[in-house]
Design an enzyme around this catalytic site. Structure first.
Site: not given
Ligand code: CP
Length: 302
Positions: A103, A130, A133, A221, A261, A289
């Site tokens: 990430r 992403h 997700q 979101d 998400c 997830r």
């Molecule tokens: N939805 C998501 O990626 O959550 P986090 O940022 O907590 O990993």
């Protein structure tokens, strides 16, 4: 499947179906004896340059449940944070690890890591995409509706975000018709709207009512994604008409379900009432997830 999962554009429809099928098997089998352990004896690196709750925990738990060992790296505390190049980092990490989950900010950094590493690289969120997700989101929609082709999804708010980008791609692949309601200033990327990438579609309008028409799912979101904090005040003002409240939810189909998400900023993009109503499936979505990422790792690193 290709070696890496950097965006949904790496996937074919068959890849998507394989991920969804394996996710369902792993979810049904979780906690039962004799579950597959394709990462037995393997270590997987998880590199994070941004905050995370769901992604970090679900990957670490998933790696453990597949028999592997997770090696967490705070990117800023590695030598990457002190200038070691991405290719050099890739050549070192491939000697130790079976795969890398990352990430970070720039999509180009993840692409460079993947291009230089012999091991699979999974994008766990960049400023652009992403994929883990949105594959989870499709799995969650499939669980609730028994199909993905022909579903209608409304997306409200920032149409220029990494989530909107990713949902456009996965919707096209999964046969979902996605309508993004967003103001001109936060309209979706034209190249992704235009892209031919499967049986589904992605369209943009500025009207929440138009987007919600016949919606099976409504997705929202946060209005201020990680890295855009200095724009917070302006974004709040412009996006305020796109808040998901009960009146908006009622504009969809009578059984319209709510996706987010997470993390949610309650009172901004979504009200408490919607977050906590029976139509909200956001915590099932969060759980998924784990199952979907286990499937992805099994297929790429197993
Ligand atoms: N939805 C998501 O990626 O959550 P986090 O940022 O907590 O990993």
């Amino acid at each position: 499947m290709k070696k890496d999962l950097l965006s949904c554009q790496d996937l074919t429809r068959t890849d998507l179906e394989n991920i969804l099928e394996l996710s369902a098997k792993l979810k049904a089998g979780r906690g039962k004896p004799n579950q597959p352990r394709p990462l037995e004896g393997k270590s997987v690196g998880t590199i994070f340059a941004k905050s995370s709750t769901r992604t970090r925990v679900s990957f670490e738990v998933g790696i453990y449940e597949l028999g592997g060992h997770a090696v967490y790296m705070d990117q800023g505390k590695t030598q990457m944070g002190r200038g070691e190049t991405i290719p050099d980092t890739a050549h070192v990490l491939e000697r130790y690890l079976a795969g890398i989950v990352i990430r970070t900010f720039a999509q180009s950094d993840v692409e460079q890591l993947a291009a230089n590493a012999k091991i699979p690289v999974i994008n766990a969120l960049t400023d652009d995409f992403h994929p883990c997700q949105v594959l989870t989101d499709v799995f969650t929609m499939l669980e609730y509706k028994g199909k993905t082709d022909g579903l209608r999804m409304a997306y409200l708010g920032d149409g220029s975000s990494n989530m909107a980008n990713s949902l456009m791609l996965v919707s096209k692949l999964a046969g979902i018709d996605m309508t993004i309601a967003a103001p001109e200033e936060f309209r979706p990327r034209q190249d992704l709207l235009d892209l031919k990438f499967g049986p589904g579609s992605a369209t943009w309008c500025s009207s929440v009512k138009d987007a919600m028409q016949d919606a099976d799912f409504v997705y929202t979101d946060v209005w201020v994604s990680m890295g855009f904090e200095e724009e917070s005040k302006r974004r709040m003002q412009i996006l305020e008409p796109y808040r998901l409240d009960m009146n908006t939810l009622k504009m969809g189909k009578p059984d319209c379900k709510v996706l987010h998400c997470l993390p949610a900023h309650r009172g901004d993009e979504i009200t408490d009432e919607v977050m906590d109503c029976p139509a909200s499936i956001v915590f099932d979505q969060a759980e998924n997830r784990l199952h979907v990422q286990k499937a992805i790792m099994s297929l790429l690193m197993g």
